[in-house]
Design a protein around this motif. Structure first.
Motif, PDB file in Angstrom:
ATOM      1  N   LYS A 120       1.007  -1.007   0.203  1.00 34.05           N
ATOM      2  CA  LYS A 120      -0.216   0.223   0.162  1.00 34.05           C
ATOM      3  C   LYS A 120       0.500   1.342   0.355  1.00 34.05           C
ATOM      4  N   GLY A 121       0.160   2.327  -0.416  1.00 37.32           N
ATOM      5  CA  GLY A 121       1.060   3.558  -0.679  1.00 37.32           C
ATOM      6  C   GLY A 121       0.310   4.934  -0.269  1.00 37.32           C
ATOM      7  N   ASP A 122       0.985   5.916  -0.160  1.00 36.66           N
ATOM      8  CA  ASP A 122      -0.056   6.994  -1.104  1.00 36.66           C
ATOM      9  C   ASP A 122       1.204   8.498  -1.136  1.00 36.66           C
ATOM     10  N   ASP A 123       0.445   9.699  -1.545  1.00 34.04           N
ATOM     11  CA  ASP A 123       0.853  10.699  -1.323  1.00 34.04           C
ATOM     12  C   ASP A 123       2.153  10.873  -2.597  1.00 34.04           C
ATOM     13  N   TYR A 124       1.477  10.274  -3.341  1.00 38.72           N
ATOM     14  CA  TYR A 124       3.087   9.786  -4.462  1.00 38.72           C
ATOM     15  C   TYR A 124       2.806  11.773  -5.210  1.00 38.72           C
ATOM     16  N   VAL A 125       4.078  11.853  -5.862  1.00 41.19           N
ATOM     17  CA  VAL A 125       4.555  13.063  -6.609  1.00 41.19           C
ATOM     18  C   VAL A 125       5.644  12.069  -7.958  1.00 41.19           C
ATOM     19  N   VAL A 126       5.130  13.562  -9.350  1.00 43.56           N
ATOM     20  CA  VAL A 126       6.250  13.200 -10.197  1.00 43.56           C
ATOM     21  C   VAL A 126       5.811  13.969 -10.816  1.00 43.56           C
ATOM     22  N   GLY A 127       7.609  14.033 -11.488  1.00 42.18           N
ATOM     23  CA  GLY A 127       6.899  15.183 -12.723  1.00 42.18           C
ATOM     24  C   GLY A 127       8.860  14.869 -13.778  1.00 42.18           C
ATOM     25  N   MET A 128       8.985  16.170 -14.217  1.00 39.68           N
ATOM     26  CA  MET A 128      10.778  16.287 -14.604  1.00 39.68           C
ATOM     27  C   MET A 128      11.342  17.455 -14.155  1.00 39.68           C
ATOM     28  N   LEU A 129      12.110  16.591 -13.370  1.00 40.54           N
ATOM     29  CA  LEU A 129      13.254  17.553 -12.420  1.00 40.54           C
ATOM     30  C   LEU A 129      13.560  19.250 -12.821  1.00 40.54           C
ATOM     31  N   ARG A 130      13.917  19.700 -12.492  1.00 41.55           N
ATOM     32  CA  ARG A 130      14.113  21.056 -13.077  1.00 41.55           C
ATOM     33  C   ARG A 130      14.895  21.136 -13.352  1.00 41.55           C
ATOM     34  N   GLY A 131      15.342  21.458 -14.743  1.00 41.01           N
ATOM     35  CA  GLY A 131      16.262  21.970 -14.945  1.00 41.01           C
ATOM     36  C   GLY A 131      16.792  20.405 -15.853  1.00 41.01           C
ATOM     37  N   THR A 132      16.370  19.084 -15.924  1.00 36.38           N
ATOM     38  CA  THR A 132      16.972  18.044 -16.494  1.00 36.38           C
ATOM     39  C   THR A 132      15.656  17.297 -17.196  1.00 36.38           C
ATOM     40  N   ASN A 133      16.555  16.599 -18.250  1.00 37.58           N
ATOM     41  CA  ASN A 133      15.245  15.382 -18.446  1.00 37.58           C
ATOM     42  C   ASN A 133      14.715  14.655 -17.843  1.00 37.58           C
ATOM     43  N   THR A 134      15.215  14.784 -16.529  1.00 35.55           N
ATOM     44  CA  THR A 134      15.449  13.437 -16.059  1.00 35.55           C
ATOM     45  C   THR A 134      14.034  13.112 -15.061  1.00 35.55           C
ATOM     46  N   LYS A 135      13.188  12.186 -15.121  1.00 31.23           N
ATOM     47  CA  LYS A 135      11.466  12.061 -14.842  1.00 31.23           C
ATOM     48  C   LYS A 135      11.442  11.284 -13.599  1.00 31.23           C
ATOM     49  N   VAL A 136      10.798  12.210 -12.529  1.00 33.76           N
ATOM     50  CA  VAL A 136      11.200  11.222 -10.829  1.00 33.76           C
ATOM     51  C   VAL A 136       9.762  11.506 -10.531  1.00 33.76           C
ATOM     52  N   GLU A 137       9.829   9.673  -8.929  1.00 35.93           N
ATOM     53  CA  GLU A 137       8.250  10.141  -9.064  1.00 35.93           C
ATOM     54  C   GLU A 137       8.873   9.188  -7.815  1.00 35.93           C
ATOM     55  N   PHE A 138       8.076   9.397  -6.855  1.00 37.13           N
ATOM     56  CA  PHE A 138       8.518   9.206  -5.566  1.00 37.13           C
ATOM     57  C   PHE A 138       7.180   8.965  -4.644  1.00 37.13           C
ATOM     58  N   SER A 139       6.486   8.064  -3.345  1.00 30.28           N
ATOM     59  CA  SER A 139       5.695   8.212  -2.774  1.00 30.28           C
ATOM     60  C   SER A 139       6.042   7.606  -1.391  1.00 30.28           C
ATOM     61  N   GLU A 140       4.865   7.503  -0.303  1.00 31.53           N
ATOM     62  CA  GLU A 140       4.996   6.229   0.594  1.00 31.53           C
ATOM     63  C   GLU A 140       4.545   4.891   0.435  1.00 31.53           C
ATOM     64  N   VAL A 141       5.059   4.259   0.370  1.00 32.46           N
ATOM     65  CA  VAL A 141       5.346   2.460   0.071  1.00 32.46           C
ATOM     66  C   VAL A 141       5.153   1.936   1.600  1.00 32.46           C
ATOM     67  N   VAL A 142       4.387   1.065   2.035  1.00 37.54           N
ATOM     68  CA  VAL A 142       4.294  -0.011   2.765  1.00 37.54           C
ATOM     69  C   VAL A 142       4.879  -1.208   1.880  1.00 37.54           C
ATOM     70  N   ALA A 143       5.483  -2.311   2.120  1.00 35.42           N
ATOM     71  CA  ALA A 143       5.270  -3.261   1.231  1.00 35.42           C
ATOM     72  C   ALA A 143       5.499  -4.547   2.683  1.00 35.42           C
TER      73      ALA A 143
END
Length: 288
Positions: A120-143
């Motif tokens: 399970k998880g929540d609080d997802y963030v996604v986008g292109m890191l400012r000034g780069t061509n790098t896509k980033v995404e992260f969230s809270e996760v409980v495995a």
């Protein structure tokens, strides 16, 4: 407004729970005063268990008011995310997918189909890191995984999980693990056996060990500046951090025992140190 609602939730929780506990007191008094032989110890215990448990549950559920939590995330967490990097999109009730955690190869047990797992998880963030061509995404996760005897559920990982998609493909599989942690828990592809990569950075080596199936590539990845950045991070954060460089992705798993982006109902939302804590957690993920 959120601070007013927080105080209202607390007042409601204490009021409902207090009324139940008062009812419990009246019942116990009645049993002792008028129960006669029927007022056995068993009745006392039953009354305490039933009404006491109900009071606790009502208190907890009142504090879990979903409307308050949702508004908090939209009005506080989303704004902090945008302040840190306005290229990022925040989605409160979404998370990193289970297969993305497995792809990091940091947790072999999560790929074992013979073991029952919960995710399970929540609080997802996604986008292109400012000034780069790098896509980033992260969230809270409980495995979580179920014990080998079928009893009990244990956390395999709980914390902030981060994925960055980079514009090139790594030739090998490289991992940064907490010092003293073996490679036994890694999910290695193609029968590859990673070896320890010396860094020449004694302070970094006090906290982490680098393992790689391609030592030449690994040495080129970790500049003195990056080693120092990881060292500085670990010096200020006691929680474990693990990193992997696999395929065309960098994964980071920051272990935490706390719920990172949940409102602190027992603390004022007007306390700047609380907002600073949320900001630091989000900035940590993006800056690393």
């Amino acid at each position: 407004e959120l601070e007013r609602r927080r105080k209202g939730l607390l007042a409601k929780a204490f009021t409902f729970s207090g009324l139940l506990l008062l009812t419990l007191g009246v019942i116990l008094y009645a049993l002792s005063r008028f129960g006669g032989e029927a007022a056995t110890v068993g009745w006392y215990i039953l009354a305490v268990l039933v009404l006491g448990s109900a009071a606790v549950l009502i208190f907890i559920e009142t504090l879990r008011n979903r409307s308050f939590y949702n508004d908090f995330k939209l009005r506080v967490i989303e704004r902090i995310v945008k302040f840190v990097d306005d290229n990022m999109t925040y989605i409160a009730h979404k998370s990193i997918l289970p297969n993305q955690v497995v792809e990091s190869r940091l947790f072999k047990v999560l790929a074992d189909k013979s073991i029952k797992k919960k995710f399970k998880g929540d609080d997802y963030v996604v986008g292109m890191l400012r000034g780069t061509n790098t896509k980033v995404e992260f969230s809270e996760v409980v495995a979580q995984e179920r014990g080998s005897d079928g009893k009990g559920i244990f956390d395999t990982f709980k914390g902030l999980f981060f994925v960055a998609q980079v514009p090139h493909h790594f030739a090998g599989q490289t991992f940064v693990l907490p010092k003293g942690e073996s490679t036994d828990k890694l999910l290695l592809a193609g029968g590859a056996v990673p070896t320890e990569v010396p860094t020449g950075h004694p302070e970094f080596d006090n906290f982490f060990t680098i393992y790689s199936t391609h030592s030449t590539e690994a040495r080129s990845l970790f500049s003195p500046e990056l080693l120092q950045s990881l060292t500085d991070f670990r010096r200020t954060h006691s929680d474990k951090a693990r990193f992997s460089f696999v395929g065309n992705k960098i994964h980071a798993a920051f272990s935490h025992t706390k719920d990172l982006f949940e409102p602190k109902v027992f603390q004022s939302l007007l306390d700047f140190s609380i907002i600073q804590e949320y900001y630091d957690d989000i900035y940590q993920a993006l800056s690393m």
